[in-house]
Design a protein around this motif. Structure first.
Motif, PDB file in Angstrom:
ATOM      1  N   ASN A   1       0.809  -1.219   0.000  1.00  0.00           N
ATOM      2  CA  ASN A   1       0.000   0.000   0.000  1.00  0.00           C
ATOM      3  C   ASN A   1       0.845   1.272   0.000  1.00  0.00           C
ATOM      4  O   ASN A   1       0.327   2.362   0.214  1.00  0.00           O
ATOM      5  N   GLY A   2       2.152   1.155  -0.206  1.00  0.00           N
ATOM      6  CA  GLY A   2       3.014   2.319  -0.350  1.00  0.00           C
ATOM      7  C   GLY A   2       3.646   2.835   0.919  1.00  0.00           C
ATOM      8  O   GLY A   2       4.400   3.810   0.883  1.00  0.00           O
TER       9      GLY A   2
ATOM     10  N   LYS B   1      11.952   1.290 -11.576  1.00  0.00           N
ATOM     11  CA  LYS B   1      12.112   2.405 -12.501  1.00  0.00           C
ATOM     12  C   LYS B   1      11.204   2.209 -13.708  1.00  0.00           C
ATOM     13  O   LYS B   1      11.232   1.168 -14.351  1.00  0.00           O
ATOM     14  N   VAL B   2      10.415   3.216 -13.994  1.00  0.00           N
ATOM     15  CA  VAL B   2       9.571   3.258 -15.180  1.00  0.00           C
ATOM     16  C   VAL B   2       9.992   4.507 -15.934  1.00  0.00           C
ATOM     17  O   VAL B   2       9.871   5.612 -15.409  1.00  0.00           O
ATOM     18  N   SER B   3      10.527   4.323 -17.128  1.00  0.00           N
ATOM     19  CA  SER B   3      11.058   5.448 -17.913  1.00  0.00           C
ATOM     20  C   SER B   3      12.076   6.244 -17.094  1.00  0.00           C
ATOM     21  O   SER B   3      12.047   7.465 -17.059  1.00  0.00           O
ATOM     22  N   ASP B   4      12.956   5.536 -16.396  1.00  0.00           N
ATOM     23  CA  ASP B   4      14.027   6.115 -15.579  1.00  0.00           C
ATOM     24  C   ASP B   4      13.537   6.970 -14.418  1.00  0.00           C
ATOM     25  O   ASP B   4      14.278   7.777 -13.880  1.00  0.00           O
ATOM     26  N   VAL B   5      12.292   6.803 -14.017  1.00  0.00           N
ATOM     27  CA  VAL B   5      11.741   7.490 -12.852  1.00  0.00           C
ATOM     28  C   VAL B   5      11.384   6.428 -11.819  1.00  0.00           C
ATOM     29  O   VAL B   5      10.707   5.445 -12.137  1.00  0.00           O
ATOM     30  N   GLN B   6      11.842   6.624 -10.573  1.00  0.00           N
ATOM     31  CA  GLN B   6      11.525   5.664  -9.515  1.00  0.00           C
ATOM     32  C   GLN B   6      10.073   5.843  -9.076  1.00  0.00           C
ATOM     33  O   GLN B   6       9.632   6.951  -8.791  1.00  0.00           O
ATOM     34  N   VAL B   7       9.343   4.743  -9.049  1.00  0.00           N
ATOM     35  CA  VAL B   7       7.952   4.727  -8.590  1.00  0.00           C
ATOM     36  C   VAL B   7       7.756   3.519  -7.682  1.00  0.00           C
ATOM     37  O   VAL B   7       8.539   2.572  -7.710  1.00  0.00           O
ATOM     38  N   LEU B   8       6.719   3.557  -6.880  1.00  0.00           N
ATOM     39  CA  LEU B   8       6.357   2.400  -6.071  1.00  0.00           C
ATOM     40  C   LEU B   8       5.553   1.434  -6.934  1.00  0.00           C
ATOM     41  O   LEU B   8       4.505   1.793  -7.463  1.00  0.00           O
ATOM     42  N   ALA B   9       6.035   0.223  -7.066  1.00  0.00           N
ATOM     43  CA  ALA B   9       5.378  -0.767  -7.923  1.00  0.00           C
ATOM     44  C   ALA B   9       3.992  -1.127  -7.405  1.00  0.00           C
ATOM     45  O   ALA B   9       3.099  -1.440  -8.197  1.00  0.00           O
ATOM     46  N   CYS B  10       3.793  -1.055  -6.102  1.00  0.00           N
ATOM     47  CA  CYS B  10       2.486  -1.413  -5.541  1.00  0.00           C
ATOM     48  C   CYS B  10       1.443  -0.334  -5.776  1.00  0.00           C
ATOM     49  O   CYS B  10       0.249  -0.604  -5.691  1.00  0.00           O
ATOM     50  N   ARG B  11       1.871   0.882  -6.073  1.00  0.00           N
ATOM     51  CA  ARG B  11       0.946   2.001  -6.261  1.00  0.00           C
ATOM     52  C   ARG B  11       0.811   2.451  -7.715  1.00  0.00           C
ATOM     53  O   ARG B  11       0.035   3.347  -8.014  1.00  0.00           O
TER      54      ARG B  11
END
Length: 83
Positions: A47-48, A56-66
């Motif tokens: 849940n973040g 990394k999505v398009s070289d941007v760090q994101v939370l995979a669960c969110r």
């Protein structure tokens, strides 16, 4: 079924599913690296709150669960502290 790329592998997902959920369904649990030890780790809370599933999505760090899985993304393991 739609797919996205995770380190050169096609990962199927359901509409509305998170990146972490799709990776887990595909048997991939080590999706991020520990900042200190650099060992692989997976999402913990889903849940973040724990910040254990950075990718990394398009070289941007994101939370995979969110982050919702979408057809045109390429995902790589993250979490090594470059946030």
């Amino acid at each position: 079924m739609a797919t996205f790329k995770f380190e050169e592998k096609d990962i199927p997902y359901q509409v509305g599913q998170s990146i972490a959920g799709a990776l887990f369904d595909s048997g991939i649990y080590g999706i991020s690296h520990s900042k200190q030890s650099k060992k692989l780790r997976g999402a913990f809370c889903m849940n973040g709150d724990c910040c254990g599933c950075y990718v990394k999505v398009s070289d941007v760090q994101v939370l995979a669960c969110r982050t919702p899985a979408t057809k045109s993304i390429t995902v790589k393991r993250g979490g090594t502290g470059e946030i």
